[in-house]
Design a protein around this motif. Structure first.
Motif, short mmCIF file in Angstrom:
data_model
loop_
_atom_site.label_atom_id
_atom_site.label_comp_id
_atom_site.label_asym_id
_atom_site.label_seq_id
_atom_site.Cartn_x
_atom_site.Cartn_y
_atom_site.Cartn_z
N TYR A 13 42.74 34.51 36.26
CA TYR A 13 43.14 35.85 35.80
C TYR A 13 41.91 36.66 35.44
CZ TYR A 13 45.65 39.47 33.15
OH TYR A 13 46.18 40.65 32.69
N ILE A 14 41.51 37.59 36.30
CA ILE A 14 40.49 38.58 35.99
C ILE A 14 41.04 39.92 36.47
CG2 ILE A 14 38.09 39.33 36.28
CD1 ILE A 14 37.30 36.49 36.89
N PRO A 15 41.68 40.69 35.57
CA PRO A 15 42.43 41.87 35.99
C PRO A 15 41.62 43.17 36.08
CG PRO A 15 42.78 41.49 33.67
CD PRO A 15 41.87 40.38 34.14
N THR A 16 40.30 43.09 35.96
CA THR A 16 39.47 44.29 35.89
C THR A 16 39.17 44.85 37.27
OG1 THR A 16 38.43 43.43 33.89
CG2 THR A 16 37.29 45.21 35.03
N LYS A 17 39.35 46.15 37.45
CA LYS A 17 38.89 46.84 38.65
C LYS A 17 37.40 47.11 38.49
CE LYS A 17 39.59 51.02 41.46
NZ LYS A 17 40.39 52.26 41.63
N ILE A 18 36.60 46.63 39.43
CA ILE A 18 35.15 46.76 39.33
C ILE A 18 34.63 47.64 40.46
CG2 ILE A 18 32.94 45.54 39.38
CD1 ILE A 18 34.37 43.12 38.20
N LEU A 19 33.90 48.70 40.10
CA LEU A 19 33.18 49.52 41.06
C LEU A 19 31.72 49.10 41.01
CD1 LEU A 19 34.66 53.07 40.27
CD2 LEU A 19 35.60 51.28 41.76
N PHE A 20 31.23 48.44 42.05
CA PHE A 20 29.88 47.88 42.04
C PHE A 20 29.03 48.53 43.11
CE2 PHE A 20 26.41 45.19 43.17
CZ PHE A 20 26.02 44.57 41.99
#
Length: 389
Positions: free
Chosen positions: A6-13
């Motif tokens: 469970y890693i629910p973060t939206k990441i803009l990289f």
């Protein structure tokens, strides 16, 4: 091979990703921007850029800029009171790990009553369940160290009792994180090193942790590889965007390690050092004990294969011995000009080391429970004594 993930973060990289903030669907119309008490986010224009992007998304904002390098409970409570008074919808952590950590803690207390320490487990914390969901959190990291943009954890110090303790749960993951290596080009040399080693140790501790599994292993080894490849370059040539990008990715992957496996007692010991000596940068504290710490486990015979794996990932492709990791670690510290950090330079006395042992075990003892082989207080003291300069 069964596991929960469970890693629910939206990441803009990636380079320039801060410019996409204004195009995102944000969790409200009023934001509290949490930053450090330093001036770098103002000096380099990052704060103004964030405000502009929020305005583009139709979001108004106010700033809380008191966060110290080691965040303290008083500022968490003050920031939360401001969020309540200003009817804030979500919290933006802008800066290094301390700002984002504090943003998470403020988000918790902005929707809940009582004292932050009511919800802390360990030490004098009451360990109560958090009644109400925290405000949503947006993380915009300007450093590559803690990985807090990809995990739920936040570390805060209770000054009056010298307790520095981690906290977090599913609801304290950021809903959105922006990792833009261009924002890291201005980080000074030694902070780049300290932060990079923090990311490294999140990964090495996560790989040795008894809770590690296929997903955390994957993230950990790749993070170690990227740091071994690029950290020294990022330290010595801060304008090298490729090196900055690699270290930034390592840091975010290390945050994912924190979300799937976690730290071991090395972090408990470093937290004790900076709980009593707040000027002792977290990464520097970790570096100061790391050689003795990993030598202990290399000689334990309990995690030989994993130590060799880490040595190979860090750059020694021909590693055959657990001590090969320690030698690779030493070489990286020399390459980054941080091999001679002295506890005494931060006013740590040799005589107080037993107090630090007790603090490490009593406040974050849970991390000792996941070490690859048990550490006694005698072992911890021996590690600190061997590390003392």
């Amino acid at each position: 091979m069964g596991f929960n993930y469970y890693i629910p973060t939206k990441i803009l990289f990636g380079q320039g990703k801060l410019n996409e903030l204004g195009n995102q669907s944000l969790p409200g119309k009023r934001a509290l921007i949490v930053t450090s008490s330093g001036t770098s986010v103002i000096k380099y224009g990052y704060l103004d850029r964030v405000k502009e992007q929020l305005e583009k998304a139709g979001v108004s904002s106010i700033v809380f800029n008191k966060i110290l390098p080691n965040p303290i409970k008083e500022h968490v409570m003050e920031g939360a009171a401001l969020a309540k008074a200003e009817s804030i919808d979500f919290v933006v952590g802008l800066g290094g790990g301390s700002s984002i950590d504090a943003a998470k803690a403020i988000a918790v207390m902005a929707t809940n009553d009582g004292d932050y320490w009511d919800y802390i487990s360990g030490g004098t914390g009451k360990g109560l369940p958090v009644p109400n969901d925290p405000l949503p959190i947006v993380a915009i990291t300007t450093t590559a160290g803690t990985g807090t943009e990809a995990d739920p954890w936040t570390v805060t110090t209770k000054s009056e009792t010298n307790e520095k303790i981690g906290f977090g749960y599913d609801k304290t993951f950021p809903v959105l994180s922006i990792v833009d290596p261009e924002l890291m080009l201005t980080v000074p040399k030694f902070l780049t090193a300290y932060q990079g080693f923090d990311a490294l140790f999140h990964s090495t501790e996560g790989y040795l942790n008894t809770t590690s599994y296929v997903m955390s292993d994957m993230y950990a080894l790749k993070a170690i590889e990227l740091i071994g490849k690029s950290l020294a370059t990022a330290v010595q040539d801060g304008s090298n965007i490729e090196a900055r990008e690699n270290v930034a990715l390592a840091n975010t992957l290390a945050g994912m390690v924190e979300s799937t496996s976690g730290c071991t007692s090395e972090h408990s010991m470093a937290h004790a050092l900076s709980a009593y000596h707040p000027s002792f940068e977290h990464g520097a504290a970790l570096i100061s004990i790391s050689v003795a710490y990993y030598t202990h486990f290399a000689k334990s015979g309990k995690c030989d294969d994993r130590m060799i794996d880490m040595a190979r990932a860090l750059g020694n492709k021909n590693a055959t011995s657990p001590m090969d990791f320690v030698e690779a670690l030493k070489a990286l510290q020399v390459a980054c000009d941080v091999a001679d950090i002295k506890m005494s330079d931060y006013d740590v006395s040799y005589e107080e080391l037993p107090t630090l042992v007790d603090n490490a075990v009593d406040t974050m003892g849970g991390l000792f429970a996941v070490d690859p082989t048990p550490l006694s207080k005698k072992d911890v003291l021996a590690i600190l004594q061997a590390s003392y300069k």
